[in-house]
Design a protein around this motif. Structure first.
Motif, short mmCIF file in Angstrom:
data_model
loop_
_atom_site.label_atom_id
_atom_site.label_comp_id
_atom_site.label_asym_id
_atom_site.label_seq_id
_atom_site.Cartn_x
_atom_site.Cartn_y
_atom_site.Cartn_z
N VAL A 48 0.86 -1.18 0.00
CA VAL A 48 0.00 0.00 0.00
C VAL A 48 0.90 1.23 0.00
CG1 VAL A 48 -1.77 1.28 1.26
CG2 VAL A 48 -1.80 -1.23 1.26
N LEU A 49 0.85 1.99 -1.09
CA LEU A 49 1.67 3.19 -1.23
C LEU A 49 1.26 4.21 -0.17
CD1 LEU A 49 3.86 4.68 -2.83
CD2 LEU A 49 2.06 5.46 -4.38
N GLN A 50 2.22 4.62 0.63
CA GLN A 50 1.96 5.57 1.72
C GLN A 50 2.25 6.98 1.24
OE1 GLN A 50 0.94 4.28 4.97
NE2 GLN A 50 0.63 2.60 3.52
N THR A 51 1.35 7.90 1.56
CA THR A 51 1.55 9.32 1.21
C THR A 51 1.23 10.16 2.44
OG1 THR A 51 -0.73 9.48 0.42
CG2 THR A 51 0.97 9.00 -1.24
N GLY A 52 1.64 11.42 2.38
CA GLY A 52 1.34 12.35 3.46
C GLY A 52 2.08 12.06 4.75
N LYS A 53 3.28 11.47 4.65
CA LYS A 53 4.02 11.06 5.86
C LYS A 53 5.25 11.91 6.10
CE LYS A 53 1.02 7.79 6.24
NZ LYS A 53 -0.13 8.05 7.09
N ARG A 54 5.44 12.99 5.34
CA ARG A 54 6.64 13.82 5.47
C ARG A 54 6.83 14.35 6.90
NH1 ARG A 54 9.40 17.02 1.35
NH2 ARG A 54 7.60 16.70 0.00
N GLU A 55 5.74 14.71 7.56
CA GLU A 55 5.83 15.31 8.90
C GLU A 55 5.59 14.31 10.03
OE1 GLU A 55 6.96 18.37 9.46
OE2 GLU A 55 7.20 18.54 7.29
#
Length: 138
Positions: A58-65
């Motif tokens: 499952v491609l994870q996004t929005g995890k930079r912070e």
């Protein structure tokens, strides 16, 4: 990847840097890594991220912070971080942390390529899955 192999270097130091959002880890073979929390989160070894087999990732996004709220030892072979987005099901073995640290340039490239292929950015919000094909609620 659950157990330690005889040749697996063991950690001699582990520091969670909340401000810079990196896990600093030093191993018995002299290797030192600074692994960004975001990289740990998007490559979490949990079934929620990795799926239950090849092609189910499952491609994870929005995890930079994303941060690490808590990290607890699991026996003498792993740690279990609780990320600030609530994810807490991944066990990071020493071997896996060494892999993440040692291969992080290639892993970042692979992650960016997967995002581009999906038409997404690192900062895109995670899309809710309508249902889980394996029948588990992750």
């Amino acid at each position: 990847m659950a157990g330690l192999k005889k040749e697996t270097p063991t950690p001699e130091s582990l520091t969670v840097h909340g401000q810079s959002k990196v896990l600093e880890i030093g191993f018995s073979d002299g290797a030192q890594f600074r692994i960004p929390f975001e990289l740990m989160r998007v490559y979490s070894p949990s079934a929620e991220v990795q799926g239950h087999g090849p092609g189910q990732e499952v491609l994870q996004t929005g995890k930079r912070e994303v941060g690490i709220a808590e990290i607890e030892p699991v026996g003498n072979y792993a740690v279990k971080p609780t990320f600030t987005d609530g994810h807490e099901s991944g066990l990071f073995t020493w071997e896996y942390l060494y892999f993440l640290g040692d291969q992080q340039d290639a892993l970042w490239t692979q992650y960016e390529d997967r995002l581009q292929a999906a038409g997404l950015s690192r900062d895109a919000p995670m899309m809710d899955k309508a249902g889980s094909s394996c029948g588990h609620n992750h």
